[in-house]
Design an enzyme around this catalytic site. Structure first.
Site, PDB file in Angstrom:
ATOM      1  N   SER A   1      39.108  53.423  46.819  1.00 18.79           N
ATOM      2  CA  SER A   1      37.972  52.807  46.128  1.00 18.79           C
ATOM      3  C   SER A   1      36.764  53.729  46.182  1.00 18.79           C
ATOM      4  CB  SER A   1      37.641  51.496  46.842  1.00 18.79           C
ATOM      5  OG  SER A   1      36.391  51.014  46.435  1.00 18.79           O
TER       6      SER A   1
ATOM      7  N   TYR B   1      35.394  46.834  54.640  1.00 18.16           N
ATOM      8  CA  TYR B   1      36.198  47.205  53.470  1.00 18.16           C
ATOM      9  C   TYR B   1      36.143  48.699  53.159  1.00 18.16           C
ATOM     10  CZ  TYR B   1      37.984  47.567  48.752  1.00 18.16           C
ATOM     11  OH  TYR B   1      38.700  47.963  47.650  1.00 18.16           O
TER      12      TYR B   1
ATOM     13  N   LYS C   1      39.235  51.499  53.127  1.00 24.39           N
ATOM     14  CA  LYS C   1      39.676  52.286  51.972  1.00 24.39           C
ATOM     15  C   LYS C   1      39.448  53.784  52.211  1.00 24.39           C
ATOM     16  CE  LYS C   1      41.386  50.359  49.068  1.00 24.39           C
ATOM     17  NZ  LYS C   1      42.743  49.758  49.056  1.00 24.39           N
TER      18      LYS C   1
HETATM   19  N1  LIG Z   1      39.548  45.554  41.371  1.00 23.05           N
HETATM   20  C1  LIG Z   1      38.664  46.427  41.798  1.00 23.05           C
HETATM   21  O1  LIG Z   1      37.499  46.428  41.353  1.00 23.05           O
HETATM   22  C2  LIG Z   1      39.043  47.468  42.818  1.00 23.05           C
HETATM   23  C3  LIG Z   1      38.132  48.505  43.069  1.00 23.05           C
HETATM   24  C4  LIG Z   1      38.477  49.488  43.977  1.00 23.05           C
HETATM   25  C5  LIG Z   1      39.702  49.440  44.609  1.00 23.05           C
HETATM   26  N2  LIG Z   1      40.561  48.414  44.365  1.00 23.05           N
HETATM   27  C6  LIG Z   1      41.858  48.410  45.061  1.00 23.05           C
HETATM   28  O2  LIG Z   1      42.886  48.223  44.107  1.00 23.05           O
HETATM   29  C7  LIG Z   1      44.037  47.673  44.742  1.00 23.05           C
HETATM   30  C8  LIG Z   1      44.604  46.546  43.893  1.00 23.05           C
HETATM   31  O3  LIG Z   1      43.680  45.493  43.879  1.00 23.05           O
HETATM   32  P1  LIG Z   1      43.449  44.547  42.606  1.00 23.05           P
HETATM   33  O4  LIG Z   1      42.078  44.817  42.129  1.00 23.05           O
HETATM   34  O5  LIG Z   1      44.571  44.608  41.648  1.00 23.05           O
HETATM   35  O6  LIG Z   1      43.421  43.137  43.371  1.00 23.05           O
HETATM   36  P2  LIG Z   1      44.219  41.784  43.125  1.00 23.05           P
HETATM   37  O7  LIG Z   1      44.147  41.384  41.689  1.00 23.05           O
HETATM   38  O8  LIG Z   1      43.691  40.850  44.153  1.00 23.05           O
HETATM   39  O9  LIG Z   1      45.747  42.170  43.459  1.00 23.05           O
HETATM   40  C9  LIG Z   1      46.129  42.445  44.784  1.00 23.05           C
HETATM   41  C10 LIG Z   1      47.636  42.614  44.851  1.00 23.05           C
HETATM   42  O10 LIG Z   1      47.978  42.832  46.240  1.00 23.05           O
HETATM   43  C11 LIG Z   1      48.947  41.851  46.639  1.00 23.05           C
HETATM   44  N3  LIG Z   1      48.738  41.470  48.037  1.00 23.05           N
HETATM   45  C12 LIG Z   1      47.614  40.944  48.591  1.00 23.05           C
HETATM   46  N4  LIG Z   1      47.841  40.664  49.885  1.00 23.05           N
HETATM   47  C13 LIG Z   1      49.130  41.014  50.143  1.00 23.05           C
HETATM   48  C14 LIG Z   1      49.959  40.940  51.299  1.00 23.05           C
HETATM   49  N5  LIG Z   1      49.495  40.435  52.453  1.00 23.05           N
HETATM   50  N6  LIG Z   1      51.235  41.387  51.204  1.00 23.05           N
HETATM   51  C15 LIG Z   1      51.712  41.878  50.029  1.00 23.05           C
HETATM   52  N7  LIG Z   1      50.972  41.967  48.908  1.00 23.05           N
HETATM   53  C16 LIG Z   1      49.698  41.526  48.972  1.00 23.05           C
HETATM   54  C17 LIG Z   1      48.703  40.670  45.699  1.00 23.05           C
HETATM   55  O11 LIG Z   1      49.899  39.909  45.528  1.00 23.05           O
HETATM   56  P3  LIG Z   1      50.261  38.553  46.321  1.00 23.05           P
HETATM   57  O12 LIG Z   1      49.017  37.752  46.437  1.00 23.05           O
HETATM   58  O13 LIG Z   1      51.303  37.969  45.423  1.00 23.05           O
HETATM   59  O14 LIG Z   1      50.825  38.998  47.620  1.00 23.05           O
HETATM   60  C18 LIG Z   1      48.402  41.391  44.385  1.00 23.05           C
HETATM   61  O15 LIG Z   1      49.590  41.761  43.752  1.00 23.05           O
HETATM   62  C19 LIG Z   1      43.575  47.254  46.146  1.00 23.05           C
HETATM   63  O16 LIG Z   1      44.025  48.211  47.081  1.00 23.05           O
HETATM   64  C20 LIG Z   1      42.057  47.290  46.054  1.00 23.05           C
HETATM   65  O17 LIG Z   1      41.456  47.586  47.305  1.00 23.05           O
HETATM   66  C21 LIG Z   1      40.258  47.425  43.478  1.00 23.05           C
END
Ligand SMILES: NC(=O)c1ccc[n+]([C@@H]2O[C@H](COP(=O)([O-])OP(=O)(O)OC[C@H]3O[C@@H](n4cnc5c(N)ncnc54)[C@H](OP(=O)(O)O)[C@@H]3O)[C@@H](O)[C@H]2O)c1
Length: 286
Positions: free
Chosen positions: A134, A147, A151
């Site tokens: 991130s 957080y 990351k």
């Molecule tokens: N969205 C942003 O703005 C943003 C910015 C910077 C970085 N990121 C990073 O991008 C990555 C993806 O996030 P996202 O934005 O797509 O978030 P999201 O929509 O909340 O998706 C998170 C994914 O991780 C899975 N997950 C959560 N807890 C888990 C667990 N205990 N075991 C296995 N799977 C788990 C969830 O599936 P289940 O709930 O089905 O397990 C889901 O598939 C993360 O690493 C996040 O830190 C996101």
């Protein structure tokens, strides 16, 4: 067909990375807790792209589940460490259980899977790893929370290994995907307000850029989709830290007075998050 294992593939960015890899003809192993969503995605991708998709219902915070996934990753050509979550509450107001779960998910699980996958990739002389990090890893923008630090681990680990002599000269490549705010359920689940639309990237765009990057002959060690966030991440890495105390430049989750913090310390996450919002936080997060 190359085989890719993607964690956190049930929705959000992970599901879009799975779609982008399926479009390139990869067989897939999809990992997450939501079995139904994973199975639905798997059936759709199999029929649309004629690939083989396996689903692994696993909670990466649970040791036994993580070890099952570690076993499955040994013969993967591509590992995407995407599953992750944020905790929109200041460090002194979370419970230790919340902190442990986030650290297991954002730090321990990706490290474990990389540790399982890398030796086999090096033996085979091919492989790609995408660690989803991130912009918050490049500077203290979620001030007072764990957080960004969690990351930063993925970013630092990727750089440490990718620049090592062993990997520099090898066809195996590691890339850290440094993301700004992207459409997904992330902010809602962390209990924080989303960024303004101008700062928000569509998840399919981010996924396509990442998948394109890891398919290059020499993938970048750090991939930041969008010029805006490239600039922001670059600035954050180098800006004098005292500037980040200026209002509006970074969000501080610790502005609650000590007495209030004491009240909610050890309480549930929802109470902490609501209290933080009441104090005008959760304005613009990455
Ligand atoms: N969205 C942003 O703005 C943003 C910015 C910077 C970085 N990121 C990073 O991008 C990555 C993806 O996030 P996202 O934005 O797509 O978030 P999201 O929509 O909340 O998706 C998170 C994914 O991780 C899975 N997950 C959560 N807890 C888990 C667990 N205990 N075991 C296995 N799977 C788990 C969830 O599936 P289940 O709930 O089905 O397990 C889901 O598939 C993360 O690493 C996040 O830190 C996101």
């Amino acid at each position: 067909m190359p085989k890719s294992l993607i964690t956190g593939a049930s929705y959000g960015i992970g599901a879009d990375i799975a779609r982008a890899l399926a479009g390139r003809g990869h067989d897939l192993v999809l990992v997450a807790r939501s079995g139904e969503a994973l199975d639905r995605l798997a059936v759709g991708l199999e029929s649309e792209h004629g690939i083989a998709v396996q689903t692994l219902h696993a909670d990466l915070v649970v040791e036994a589940d993580l070890e099952r996934v570690a076993e499955a990753v040994c013969d993967a050509d591509i590992l995407v460490n995407n599953a992750g979550a944020g905790l929109g509450t200041s460090f002194e107001r979370t419970t230790w259980d919340e902190e442990q779960r986030m650290l297991r998910l954002n730090v321990v699980a990706p490290a474990r899977l990389l540790h399982a996958a890398l030796p086999a990739m090096l033996r085979r002389g091919s492989g790609r790893v995408l660690n989803v990090s991130s912009v918050a890893a490049t500077g203290p923008v979620w001030q007072g929370t764990t957080y960004g630090a969690s990351k930063a681990f993925g970013l630092a680990l990727t750089e440490s290994l990718a620049y090592s002599r062993r990997l520099r000269g090898s066809p195996v490549a590691l890339t850290a995907l440094v993301l700004g705010h992207t459409t997904s359920r992330f902010h809602e689940l962390a209990g924080i307000a989303p960024s303004p639309p101008l700062l928000t990237l569509p998840s399919p765009y981010v996924a396509e850029r990442a998948v394109r990057a890891i398919h290059r002959r020499r993938p970048p060690v750090v991939c930041v989709p969008s010029a805006r966030y490239k600039l922001l991440a670059g600035l954050l890495r180098h800006v004098p830290r005292r500037l980040l105390t200026l209002p509006g430049l970074a969000d501080d989750f610790t502005t609650v007075a000590c007495g209030d913090a004491g009240e909610s310390a050890g309480g549930d996450g929802e109470h902490s998050v609501l209290a933080a919002e009441a104090h005008g936080q959760g304005e613009r997060q990455l």
